[in-house]
Design a protein around this motif. Structure first.
Motif, PDB file in Angstrom:
ATOM      1  N   SER A  23       0.844  -1.199   0.000  1.00  0.00           N
ATOM      2  CA  SER A  23       0.000   0.000   0.000  1.00  0.00           C
ATOM      3  C   SER A  23       0.871   1.238   0.000  1.00  0.00           C
ATOM      4  O   SER A  23       2.005   1.231   0.506  1.00  0.00           O
ATOM      5  N   ALA A  24       0.333   2.310  -0.571  1.00  0.00           N
ATOM      6  CA  ALA A  24       1.065   3.580  -0.576  1.00  0.00           C
ATOM      7  C   ALA A  24       1.344   4.047   0.851  1.00  0.00           C
ATOM      8  O   ALA A  24       2.392   4.637   1.124  1.00  0.00           O
ATOM      9  N   GLU A  25       0.426   3.769   1.757  1.00  0.00           N
ATOM     10  CA  GLU A  25       0.621   4.166   3.152  1.00  0.00           C
ATOM     11  C   GLU A  25       1.818   3.442   3.766  1.00  0.00           C
ATOM     12  O   GLU A  25       2.674   4.072   4.415  1.00  0.00           O
ATOM     13  N   ASN A  26       1.895   2.125   3.584  1.00  0.00           N
ATOM     14  CA  ASN A  26       3.019   1.380   4.132  1.00  0.00           C
ATOM     15  C   ASN A  26       4.331   1.792   3.484  1.00  0.00           C
ATOM     16  O   ASN A  26       5.366   1.920   4.156  1.00  0.00           O
ATOM     17  N   LEU A  27       4.295   2.007   2.176  1.00  0.00           N
ATOM     18  CA  LEU A  27       5.499   2.444   1.478  1.00  0.00           C
ATOM     19  C   LEU A  27       5.971   3.787   2.005  1.00  0.00           C
ATOM     20  O   LEU A  27       7.173   3.982   2.260  1.00  0.00           O
ATOM     21  N   GLU A  28       5.044   4.711   2.202  1.00  0.00           N
ATOM     22  CA  GLU A  28       5.448   6.018   2.715  1.00  0.00           C
ATOM     23  C   GLU A  28       6.052   5.902   4.111  1.00  0.00           C
ATOM     24  O   GLU A  28       7.054   6.563   4.418  1.00  0.00           O
ATOM     25  N   ASN A  29       5.467   5.081   4.959  1.00  0.00           N
ATOM     26  CA  ASN A  29       6.022   4.904   6.303  1.00  0.00           C
ATOM     27  C   ASN A  29       7.454   4.378   6.244  1.00  0.00           C
ATOM     28  O   ASN A  29       8.316   4.789   7.038  1.00  0.00           O
ATOM     29  N   GLN A  30       7.720   3.504   5.300  1.00  0.00           N
ATOM     30  CA  GLN A  30       9.060   2.942   5.168  1.00  0.00           C
ATOM     31  C   GLN A  30      10.054   3.970   4.625  1.00  0.00           C
ATOM     32  O   GLN A  30      11.181   4.093   5.119  1.00  0.00           O
ATOM     33  N   LEU A  31       9.640   4.713   3.620  1.00  0.00           N
ATOM     34  CA  LEU A  31      10.512   5.748   3.063  1.00  0.00           C
ATOM     35  C   LEU A  31      10.787   6.837   4.098  1.00  0.00           C
ATOM     36  O   LEU A  31      11.918   7.331   4.216  1.00  0.00           O
TER      37      LEU A  31
END
Length: 234
Positions: A23-31
């Motif tokens: 998900s874009a949300e999980n990806l953003e949290n990782q970045l």
């Protein structure tokens, strides 16, 4: 030698986050975690000129298959956090769908690939036909590479000489592997990337057996942190 995690992503979704889809949300949290904890991102092509990292925390971010979801969802986040990434393109599918997989996900067009900011996105090779190299003859591999180079020239695409093996597969038997790597080097490739889920030592000892850490969509941030630090989870 430094530790170098190379992260591997695929499809990005507005909501789903499981397996090869994040998900874009999980990806953003990782970045965001990478930035907040001082990780410096690198393009693979630049690593050939780096003898030693200036930073203690380094990372390479990669996305396979150049899905349009990467353009729509991942690319804005990479720009937002100023994180460099490598997008690996299966060239015969440009502008089509992922027929080797779901047959439902759109692949970027050549124009869309050319629209990406090269200071953020580096383009790399993901073969032409997206077939497993360990199941092909050397003649088949040579033909696949020839088609890649012709396509890149005809479409005026700027791809770095770095190759992510489809499915992470390549010849493993000693003599075949040696010949395969010699073939890649003869064709101008600098690096070849498998999966493996281990952290690399940099400078690379085995430039055609570079390992990537597979980031699953269902991973929590705490699991991501452990993968980033250790690679394989036991």
């Amino acid at each position: 030698m430094s530790k170098l995690p190379i992260l591997m992503y695929h499809h990005v979704s507005t909501h789903k986050s499981k397996g090869l889809t994040i998900s874009a949300e999980n990806l953003e949290n990782q970045l965001k975690y990478l930035v907040e904890h001082g990780y410096v991102s690198h393009h693979l092509k630049d690593l050939k000129d780096i003898g030693k990292f200036n930073s203690k925390k380094n990372v390479v971010v990669t996305f396979d298959d150049v899905y349009t979801s990467q353009l729509e969802l991942a690319y804005p986040l990479l720009k937002k956090y100023n994180i460099k990434a490598t997008f690996f393109a299966p060239l015969s599918y440009i502008g089509a769908k992922d027929n080797w997989n779901t047959s439902s996900l759109d692949i970027m067009t050549a124009d869309q690939l050319k629209s990406l900011d090269s200071s953020i996105i580096e383009l790399g090779f993901h073969s032409f036909h997206h077939k497993k190299y360990n199941e092909l003859t050397f003649e088949d591999i040579e033909e696949d590479t020839r088609l890649c180079m012709e396509f890149v020239s005809e479409e005026n695409l700027d791809l770095s000489p770095v190759l992510a093996y489809p499915y992470g597969k390549y010849p493993r038997e000693k003599d075949r592997k040696k010949e395969f790597f010699e073939q890649l080097e003869k064709n101008g490739f600098l690096f070849g990337l498998r999966i493996g889920n281990r952290l690399n030592r940099f400078p690379f000892v085995k430039p055609f057996e570079i390992e990537r850490v597979d980031v699953k969509g269902e991973y929590s941030l705490s699991v991501f942190k452990r993968k980033l630090k250790y690679g394989k989870l036991f």
